[in-house]
Scaffold this motif. Structure first.
Motif, mmCIF file in Angstrom:
data_model
loop_
_atom_site.group_PDB
_atom_site.id
_atom_site.type_symbol
_atom_site.label_atom_id
_atom_site.label_comp_id
_atom_site.label_asym_id
_atom_site.label_seq_id
_atom_site.Cartn_x
_atom_site.Cartn_y
_atom_site.Cartn_z
ATOM 1 N N ALA A 293 25.848 -36.817 55.898
ATOM 2 C CA ALA A 293 25.702 -37.308 57.271
ATOM 3 C C ALA A 293 24.423 -36.777 57.908
ATOM 4 O O ALA A 293 23.688 -37.522 58.588
ATOM 5 C CB ALA A 293 26.922 -36.905 58.095
ATOM 6 N N CYS A 294 24.153 -35.493 57.700
ATOM 7 C CA CYS A 294 22.935 -34.911 58.263
ATOM 8 C C CYS A 294 21.686 -35.517 57.630
ATOM 9 O O CYS A 294 20.680 -35.740 58.313
ATOM 10 C CB CYS A 294 22.951 -33.390 58.078
ATOM 11 S SG CYS A 294 24.157 -32.548 59.121
ATOM 12 N N SER A 295 21.729 -35.785 56.334
ATOM 13 C CA SER A 295 20.596 -36.442 55.683
ATOM 14 C C SER A 295 20.375 -37.833 56.261
ATOM 15 O O SER A 295 19.231 -38.255 56.501
ATOM 16 C CB SER A 295 20.847 -36.542 54.170
ATOM 17 O OG SER A 295 20.943 -35.270 53.582
ATOM 18 N N ASN A 296 21.471 -38.544 56.498
ATOM 19 C CA ASN A 296 21.379 -39.871 57.096
ATOM 20 C C ASN A 296 20.720 -39.805 58.468
ATOM 21 O O ASN A 296 19.790 -40.556 58.780
ATOM 22 C CB ASN A 296 22.794 -40.460 57.205
ATOM 23 C CG ASN A 296 22.766 -41.953 57.467
ATOM 24 O OD1 ASN A 296 21.778 -42.501 57.915
ATOM 25 N ND2 ASN A 296 23.879 -42.610 57.193
ATOM 26 N N LEU A 297 21.203 -38.871 59.298
ATOM 27 C CA LEU A 297 20.646 -38.755 60.644
ATOM 28 C C LEU A 297 19.202 -38.274 60.621
ATOM 29 O O LEU A 297 18.384 -38.679 61.454
ATOM 30 C CB LEU A 297 21.507 -37.796 61.465
ATOM 31 C CG LEU A 297 22.876 -38.344 61.874
ATOM 32 C CD1 LEU A 297 23.689 -37.279 62.583
ATOM 33 C CD2 LEU A 297 22.719 -39.559 62.768
ATOM 34 N N ALA A 298 18.884 -37.387 59.688
ATOM 35 C CA ALA A 298 17.501 -36.909 59.586
ATOM 36 C C ALA A 298 16.566 -38.072 59.261
ATOM 37 O O ALA A 298 15.451 -38.156 59.800
ATOM 38 C CB ALA A 298 17.409 -35.824 58.517
ATOM 39 N N SER A 299 17.024 -38.979 58.369
ATOM 40 C CA SER A 299 16.206 -40.156 58.058
ATOM 41 C C SER A 299 16.014 -41.024 59.298
ATOM 42 O O SER A 299 14.902 -41.490 59.589
ATOM 43 C CB SER A 299 16.878 -40.986 56.955
ATOM 44 O OG SER A 299 16.998 -40.236 55.773
ATOM 45 N N LEU A 300 17.088 -41.236 60.056
ATOM 46 C CA LEU A 300 16.992 -42.037 61.269
ATOM 47 C C LEU A 300 16.071 -41.380 62.297
ATOM 48 O O LEU A 300 15.245 -42.041 62.941
ATOM 49 C CB LEU A 300 18.388 -42.252 61.862
ATOM 50 C CG LEU A 300 19.361 -43.120 61.065
ATOM 51 C CD1 LEU A 300 20.727 -43.143 61.729
ATOM 52 C CD2 LEU A 300 18.821 -44.538 60.932
ATOM 53 N N LEU A 419 9.361 -37.619 53.180
ATOM 54 C CA LEU A 419 10.543 -36.799 53.412
ATOM 55 C C LEU A 419 11.781 -37.671 53.558
ATOM 56 O O LEU A 419 12.873 -37.312 53.111
ATOM 57 C CB LEU A 419 10.336 -35.943 54.674
ATOM 58 C CG LEU A 419 11.491 -35.012 55.055
ATOM 59 C CD1 LEU A 419 11.788 -34.041 53.925
ATOM 60 C CD2 LEU A 419 11.165 -34.268 56.337
ATOM 61 N N ARG A 420 11.597 -38.852 54.158
ATOM 62 C CA ARG A 420 12.720 -39.766 54.299
ATOM 63 C C ARG A 420 13.235 -40.211 52.929
ATOM 64 O O ARG A 420 14.425 -40.433 52.741
ATOM 65 C CB ARG A 420 12.306 -40.991 55.120
ATOM 66 C CG ARG A 420 12.073 -40.684 56.582
ATOM 67 C CD ARG A 420 11.996 -41.968 57.389
ATOM 68 N NE ARG A 420 10.946 -42.876 56.913
ATOM 69 C CZ ARG A 420 9.670 -42.791 57.261
ATOM 70 N NH1 ARG A 420 9.275 -41.815 58.068
ATOM 71 N NH2 ARG A 420 8.773 -43.648 56.813
ATOM 72 N N ASP A 421 12.354 -40.375 51.960
ATOM 73 C CA ASP A 421 12.783 -40.725 50.600
ATOM 74 C C ASP A 421 13.657 -39.624 50.002
ATOM 75 O O ASP A 421 14.691 -39.896 49.381
ATOM 76 C CB ASP A 421 11.565 -40.960 49.712
ATOM 77 C CG ASP A 421 10.717 -42.121 50.195
ATOM 78 O OD1 ASP A 421 11.288 -43.022 50.842
ATOM 79 O OD2 ASP A 421 9.503 -42.123 49.943
ATOM 80 N N LEU A 422 13.207 -38.397 50.187
ATOM 81 C CA LEU A 422 13.982 -37.273 49.653
ATOM 82 C C LEU A 422 15.348 -37.182 50.329
ATOM 83 O O LEU A 422 16.362 -36.896 49.674
ATOM 84 C CB LEU A 422 13.207 -35.967 49.855
ATOM 85 C CG LEU A 422 11.862 -35.871 49.113
ATOM 86 C CD1 LEU A 422 11.174 -34.552 49.449
ATOM 87 C CD2 LEU A 422 12.066 -35.985 47.607
ATOM 88 N N LEU A 423 15.395 -37.417 51.634
ATOM 89 C CA LEU A 423 16.667 -37.370 52.346
ATOM 90 C C LEU A 423 17.611 -38.475 51.870
ATOM 91 O O LEU A 423 18.800 -38.232 51.652
ATOM 92 C CB LEU A 423 16.425 -37.489 53.858
ATOM 93 C CG LEU A 423 15.708 -36.304 54.506
ATOM 94 C CD1 LEU A 423 15.338 -36.636 55.943
ATOM 95 C CD2 LEU A 423 16.589 -35.061 54.453
ATOM 96 N N LEU A 424 17.071 -39.684 51.693
ATOM 97 C CA LEU A 424 17.898 -40.769 51.196
ATOM 98 C C LEU A 424 18.368 -40.488 49.771
ATOM 99 O O LEU A 424 19.523 -40.746 49.414
ATOM 100 C CB LEU A 424 17.129 -42.092 51.247
ATOM 101 C CG LEU A 424 17.889 -43.312 50.705
ATOM 102 C CD1 LEU A 424 19.168 -43.538 51.501
ATOM 103 C CD2 LEU A 424 17.006 -44.553 50.722
ATOM 104 N N GLY A 425 17.478 -39.937 48.955
ATOM 105 C CA GLY A 425 17.874 -39.573 47.595
ATOM 106 C C GLY A 425 19.001 -38.552 47.593
ATOM 107 O O GLY A 425 19.957 -38.660 46.808
#
Length: 803
Positions: A293-300, A419-425
């Motif tokens: 969830a935190c990775s999702n929000l960080a990407s957003l 960084l968004r790629d890494l978070l989504l990964g």
């Protein structure tokens, strides 16, 4: 403080202007924090909340050295007395037996109850004070049958006696034995096992007869001890093991000398290790959901920060410090996290309430207390910091002049991992791991449903009949007449009796000795199988397959050679590949000959390894608690009334309870561990899948929106549809493939963790692997479909006119 209030007001205004973003973020946080609060609430109630006794941190339960699953009882009554007298590390030691089922009679009322038989110092050791009257004391005990006193639990006092304080001094009966009510236990005290709630407490000297109280071979007591000040558990363990070794020398025929150890009380002895492993493993997986969830929000937030780059650069250019802007962004994240955390806490409170109603074990109640509130607060703050640092980091590294010149563009080249790629990964890895875990749980549930039980509960009825209340007992001929009476009911195909059915507790190993043994010490025993006492016809009624030999018969009496039937595990452990039929062994002081071998089964729990079992003929054993097993093709409601009429016609004084065997299995929660694992991991897998869909969709949609002009130019220059698709959603799909592969590998490496939760967990199962791959592929297709269609619908002429 004034600046903080301004930051909060501005954060609320910004979030209000982006309702779609705010709603997605709130739902994401609510799910991530909510599931963790639910799991922590269960962990808190089961593992962290102490027993309601005085100084619970200094209280321990004594166990034999080897790990024994599901066997709560510790030692014999004489050995308990020796340990209590000789130890030098405990201030006091007490014992209880928690398997005291009875029928309570008062006035004209009768009620089935369960309770504890306790030593006289039980309540003094725990520091429990009475609510009404007094409690059992050491001074009450003066030998066998010397203390006919009973203490009522608060729930029994209120439900059966309307909370009448004048009940103290009245006489009630447990079966045929009179007991005087001397007091009521406090409402907060529910015994010393979390999953049991005793209705009453009686002195153990009035529960067992004098012979059993002097028998050193039995294990009727669970032993509790309170350490002296300054004594460590290790020192106490050494002292107890030395006493055990000394007792084995003094009583070689009965005492094994096995070392003793200490465990925390309240979780069924060694079963606590299984419960702790299960709950802590589930808690770890719940944290992974929050991480996703935190990775999702960080990407957003990272995408949103890129879109707001001009605004943030303008604020810096007008004199705001970078720290001031970073603080504003962190405030937005904190406000959002607090709102999501509050929603998650509210949902968790409702779910915990439903959980209490859906499945209640004894007095254990899962609720939202101060610990749960604190955990929710910590999770909320950590979540805000985790996803709020991303836009703050973006501001700290960006150039205001460049941002004002070029506008809201992505500062990362397309060929480079952002960084968004890494978070989504990371999201996809976590999602794949949790989807794999949920499929493993489902496979474990299916596997458990198809485990051979060694009996067939379908279309079988159980009529429990307690013959303890029958004056003078029930002769064998009357029991035989009862079986014949039940068998004569129309629709009945088979009937028989057994002293207890599997999964109802109370099983313990009975030592077996080879023929010719003269010294019957436990060290000379070769096996300790479970024992069932059965009548002819039981095996057919239970659906237990006879592999070799014959069934027992009524001609097997005390005047003929003693016989037995064993299961395949017993035969294999005793005689290997040698045929078991005709072999002999000694059990319960009788030499017995094996006349039959039956299939293996499950007797105590579904996860147990194959256990040796011996079946002894009712006609060569003492009668006691009797359960009639009746197999029929008629409807359950018809059979219940017919069985009750048949049995009451022959023995009207014995209490009878008729249920289907499937109902009994459900009441004993034989499948509860598998169901709990499937539900817990299934919910987490579903949440992770939802987060993965939103993450992939968000990134694909963002890529398309940021590159619309480029895609239009590609289309204008004649690019094919597949090239446009690759440019639009290629990166998320690549990340999906790589992340799924890594997640599957982590699932394989997490076999030990999953083994704490799921029966025979196997992440390498082809069905699980294929299912996880297909699930992730479907998630990727579903999440990328709309952005891909939008990219294919690009109109170059319209874009160029707008430009």
């Amino acid at each position: 403080m004034k600046d903080l209030l301004l930051d909060i007001r501005y954060a609320l205004r910004v979030l209000w202007k982006s309702p779609a973003f705010t709603l997605v973020a709130l739902v994401t946080l609510m799910l991530g924090i909510g599931v963790n609060v639910v799991v922590f609430g269960v962990v808190n109630a089961v593992l962290l909340h102490p027993l309601d006794v005085s100084d619970p941190q200094n209280l321990y339960q004594l166990r034999i050295g080897s790990w024994t699953n599901g066997k709560l009882l510790t030692t014999s009554y004489p050995a308990f007395g020796d340990i209590r007298q000789r130890n030098t590390t405990f201030s006091d030691i007490a014992g209880f037996n928690g398997f005291c089922q009875a029928r309570l009679h008062w006035g004209d009322a009768v009620r089935s109850v369960s309770g504890y038989a306790v030593t006289g110092n039980y309540f003094d050791l725990l520091g429990v004070l009475p609510q009404v009257g007094r409690l059992i004391q050491a001074e009450d005990e003066h030998g066998p049958n010397s203390a006919p006193y009973i203490v009522l639990s608060d729930s029994l006092w209120r439900s059966a006696f309307n909370a009448d304080p004048d009940v103290v001094g009245t006489t009630v009966r447990l079966y045929k034995d009179p007991f005087t009510v001397i007091g009521v236990a406090p409402a907060r005290f529910h015994g010393t096992e979390r999953f049991d709630s005793p209705d009453y407490y009686i002195p153990i000297v009035n529960y067992f007869d004098s012979d059993y109280l002097q028998d050193r071979t039995g294990r009727p007591l669970t032993v509790l001890g309170r350490l002296k000040r300054g004594v460590t558990p290790h020192q106490a363990t050494e002292n107890l093991s030395a006493i055990s070794a000394a007792l084995a020398k003094e009583y070689p025929q009965t005492d094994t000398g096995l070392p003793l150890r200490l465990v925390r009380p309240g979780l069924g002895g060694d079963t606590g290790d299984v419960i702790r492993g299960f709950l802590y493993s589930v808690a770890g997986l719940a944290l992974l959901v929050l991480g996703a969830a935190c990775s999702n929000l960080a990407s957003l937030f990272a995408a949103r920060a890129a879109d707001r780059s001009q605004e943030l650069a303008l604020r810096v250019a007008l004199g705001a410090s970078r720290w001031r802007v970073m603080r504003q962004l962190l405030t937005e994240a904190m406000v959002l996290s607090i709102l999501g955390g509050a929603a998650g806490l509210a949902i968790a409170g409702l779910l915990l309430g439903v959980l209490n109603q859906w499945h209640s074990h004894g007095h254990l109640a899962v609720s939202v207390d101060a610990r749960v509130y604190l955990a929710a607060l910590i999770l909320t703050v950590l979540s805000a910091l985790l996803f709020g640092m991303i836009p703050a980091r973006h501001v700290s590294q960006s150039s205001p002049l460049q941002a004002m010149k070029s506008g809201p563009v992505d500062s990362t080249p397309l060929r480079r991992l952002a960084l968004r790629d890494l978070l989504l990964g990371a999201q996809i890895v976590i999602c794949t791991l949790l989807v794999t875990a949920s499929l493993v749980a489902v496979r474990g549930m299916v596997r458990m449903l198809h485990i051979p039980l060694g009996f067939q509960p379908q279309r079988a009825m159980l009529a429990e009949m307690d013959l303890n209340e029958v004056e003078g007992g029930v002769p064998l001929e009357k029991t035989k007449a009862m079986i014949d009476g039940v068998r004569s009911i129309p629709g009945v195909t088979a009937a028989g009796t057994v002293n207890r059915v599997p999964f109802t507790g109370g099983l313990r190993g009975v030592p077996v000795f080879p023929p010719g043994t003269t010294e019957f010490t436990l060290n000379n025993s070769v096996l300790a199988p479970y024992r069932f006492t059965i009548s002819p016809g039981y095996l057919e009624a239970a659906g237990t397959r006879l592999l070799r030999g014959r069934d027992i018969s009524w001609s097997d009496t005390t005047d003929t050679p003693y016989v037995a039937i064993v299961n395949a595990t017993f035969a294999q452990k005793m005689w290997g590949d040698t045929p078991a039929i005709g072999q002999r062994f000694i059990i319960l002081d009788h030499l017995r000959e094996v006349v039959g071998v039956v299939e293996d089964g499950k007797y105590h729990e579904m996860q147990e390894s194959p256990q040796p079992v011996v079946y002894l003929p009712l006609s060569q054993s003492e009668q006691g608690y009797t359960i009639f097993v009746v197999r029929s093709y008629r409807a359950q409601n018809e059979m219940t009334a017919a069985i009750e009429r048949a049995l009451r016609g022959l023995e009207p004084n014995a209490p009878i309870t008729v249920q289907s065997w499937l109902e009994v299995l459900g009441g004993q929660n034989a499948l509860f561990p598998a169901r709990a694992a499937a539900v817990a991991l299934g919910v987490m897998g579903l949440l992770a899948a939802m987060l993965a869909v939103t993450g992939i969709f968000g990134m694909a949609a963002y890529n398309v929106s940021r590159r619309m002009k480029e895609l239009g130019i590609r289309v204008a220059l004649g690019a094919r549809s597949k090239h446009v698709m690759t440019a639009a959603v290629g990166r998320p799909i690549v990340l999906l493939g790589v992340g799924s592969f890594v997640g599957l590998l982590l699932g394989v490496f997490a076999s030990r963790l999953l083994g704490q939760i799921v029966y025979q967990a196997n992440p390498r199962d082809p069905v699980v692997v294929i299912g996880a791959v297909l699930m992730m592929a479907l998630l990727g297709i579903a999440a990328s479909a709309i952005p891909a269609l939008r990219a294919l619908a690009v109109d170059p002429s319209k874009l160029l006119r707008e430009e």
